[in-house]
Design a protein around this motif. Structure first.
Motif, mmCIF file in Angstrom:
data_model
loop_
_atom_site.group_PDB
_atom_site.id
_atom_site.type_symbol
_atom_site.label_atom_id
_atom_site.label_comp_id
_atom_site.label_asym_id
_atom_site.label_seq_id
_atom_site.Cartn_x
_atom_site.Cartn_y
_atom_site.Cartn_z
ATOM 1 N N ARG A 42 0.809 -1.022 -0.080
ATOM 2 C CA ARG A 42 0.190 -0.146 0.084
ATOM 3 C C ARG A 42 0.869 1.295 -0.313
ATOM 4 O O ARG A 42 0.458 2.528 -0.700
ATOM 5 C CB ARG A 42 -0.395 0.385 0.995
ATOM 6 C CG ARG A 42 -1.673 -0.552 1.379
ATOM 7 C CD ARG A 42 -3.000 -0.059 2.461
ATOM 8 N NE ARG A 42 -2.763 -0.925 3.299
ATOM 9 C CZ ARG A 42 -2.892 -0.313 4.794
ATOM 10 N NH1 ARG A 42 -3.086 0.990 4.947
ATOM 11 N NH2 ARG A 42 -2.611 -1.584 5.474
ATOM 12 N N ASN A 43 1.889 1.166 0.917
ATOM 13 C CA ASN A 43 2.418 2.181 0.854
ATOM 14 C C ASN A 43 3.730 2.659 -0.092
ATOM 15 O O ASN A 43 3.476 3.895 -0.504
ATOM 16 C CB ASN A 43 3.713 2.530 2.660
ATOM 17 C CG ASN A 43 2.988 2.374 3.630
ATOM 18 O OD1 ASN A 43 1.868 2.881 3.541
ATOM 19 N ND2 ASN A 43 3.809 1.802 4.487
ATOM 20 N N GLN A 46 1.467 3.966 -3.010
ATOM 21 C CA GLN A 46 0.660 5.598 -2.329
ATOM 22 C C GLN A 46 1.438 6.543 -2.944
ATOM 23 O O GLN A 46 1.506 7.663 -3.309
ATOM 24 C CB GLN A 46 0.051 5.154 -0.804
ATOM 25 C CG GLN A 46 0.223 6.987 -0.698
ATOM 26 C CD GLN A 46 -2.023 7.060 0.002
ATOM 27 O OE1 GLN A 46 -1.823 5.824 0.534
ATOM 28 N NE2 GLN A 46 -1.970 7.710 -0.532
ATOM 29 N N SER A 49 1.408 6.592 -6.806
ATOM 30 C CA SER A 49 0.166 7.738 -7.021
ATOM 31 C C SER A 49 0.716 8.864 -7.037
ATOM 32 O O SER A 49 0.681 10.155 -7.680
ATOM 33 C CB SER A 49 -0.704 7.935 -6.596
ATOM 34 O OG SER A 49 -1.042 5.629 -6.873
ATOM 35 N N GLU A 50 1.041 9.498 -5.449
ATOM 36 C CA GLU A 50 1.973 11.197 -5.174
ATOM 37 C C GLU A 50 2.380 11.303 -6.413
ATOM 38 O O GLU A 50 2.681 12.478 -7.015
ATOM 39 C CB GLU A 50 2.389 11.270 -3.874
ATOM 40 C CG GLU A 50 0.846 11.806 -2.481
ATOM 41 C CD GLU A 50 1.112 10.915 -1.322
ATOM 42 O OE1 GLU A 50 2.502 11.041 -0.830
ATOM 43 O OE2 GLU A 50 0.572 10.076 -0.494
#
Ligand code: BGC
Ligand code: CA
Length: 329
Positions: A42-43, A46, A49-50
């Motif tokens: 997940r990290n 994330q 995506s950022e």
């Protein structure tokens, strides 16, 4: 002056609205947030995506396929441009694919592999993962290498390796293939593996600890020559149980080699302390990054060869596994 101001304002507004309309929305579903490996995954998603200026929303399926199905409906209703799905039950992926197809948005599955015929039912369905057979082989090799270096590990001197197997969730490709190929690798190295006990501990540390405690009680640590766990959390549960029995605390005469898969930080720590023999890197970073890049390229209709990862059979990205040890123990 005023004119210039208005012009500048108009330009800024135009720029802002234009970059907004281009922002890709990713709807991501994780089978369960309470999973150490999926947290790393997940990290990574994330962060990527950022970095790419995309907006990612990540939903917790709480290990319930119905909950996850509702989350997918909601993502689609909210107009996401692409889905990334870590299915609760990989064999229930067909309805998810059908929904994505209906909405004409791409779907990238991660970590839990749908059957090929499911993926083949939609040209915009993909899978990003790691080859489970490879991790099983490498975990088995870690055990075999240890026995080569430590003949005394064959406690009853029968030339066989009496081991305990702790398995992940039933039906998961990593549970099936890691269990199978770890044993195959031990055979290939010239040993006869004997599973004296085994159980499903659902990838979970606490479950594994309780199971291992029971095995230690019924079998006796002196009769166990190795523990093979399908992931690090379960390996650490076994280590906890062993430590409660004064094993794996630094005394070479009270040691059972334990291997896992993932290379989570807590496992590396246990290895540094000599409590755990080894693990296999399950590369969450590269899986997470490639899943997001693939999702974005699909959503934007970009060339898939531009994302920096190889796509196999027009459907798959495979991230390699890697053995991890901490030198001679
Ligand atoms: C990992 C496990 C994790 C599971 C979740 C596996 O690839 O090794 O740690 O619990 O995926 O699906
Ligand atoms: Ca033996």
């Amino acid at each position: 002056m005023r004119k210039i101001f208005i012009l500048a304002l108009t330009l800024i507004l135009a720029f802002v609205s234009c970059s907004y309309s281009q922002e890709i929305k990713i709807g991501a579903c994780i089978y369960r947030f309470n999973d150490a490996f999926m947290l790393r995954f997940r990290n990574a998603m994330q962060a990527e995506s950022e970095k790419s200026g995309a907006k990612i929303s990540i939903a917790d399926g709480q290990d319930d396929q119905n909950t996850q199905d509702a989350q997918i409906d909601e993502f689609i209703a909210n107009g996401v441009n692409v889905l990334i799905v870590n299915p609760v039950d990989r064999m229930s992926s067909q309805p998810i694919i059908d929904k994505a197809k209906q909405a004409n948005i791409p779907v990238v599955f991660i970590n839990r592999e749908p059957a090929p015929e499911m993926l083949n039912s939609y040209e915009k369905a993909y899978y990003v993962g790691a080859n489970a057979e490879e991790s099983g082989t490498q975990a088995g090799q870690l055990i075999a290498d240890y026995f080569k270096a430590h003949p005394e590990a064959d406690k009853n001197h029968d030339g066989k390796i009496q081991f305990i197997m702790l398995r992940g969730q039933n039906g998961h490709q990593d549970m099936i293939l890691r269990s199978k190929y770890s044993v195959e690798a031990i055979k290939a190295a010239g040993y006869e593996p004997v599973e004296i006990a085994g159980a499903i501990a659902n990838w979970d540390k606490l479950e594994a600890m309780n199971i291992m405690n029971a095995f230690l009680m019924s079998i006796g640590p002196e009769n166990i020559e190795a523990v093979i766990a399908n992931n690090d959390e379960m390996a650490l549960g076994a280590v906890e149980a062993l430590k409660n029995n004064d094993y794996n605390k630094g005394d070479a005469n009270a040691y059972i080699p334990v291997v896992g898969v993932d290379a989570n930080a807590s496992a590396l720590e246990a290895m540094d302390k000599g409590e755990m023999l080894g693990t296999v890197l399950n590369d969450a970073d590269n899986q997470g990054i490639s899943a997001v890049r693939l999702a974005l390229a699909l959503a934007e209709g970009k060339d898939l060869n531009s994302i920096g990862y190889t796509i196999t059979d027009n459907k798959y990205i495979w991230i390699p596994y890697q053995k991890v040890t901490r030198g001679e123990k």
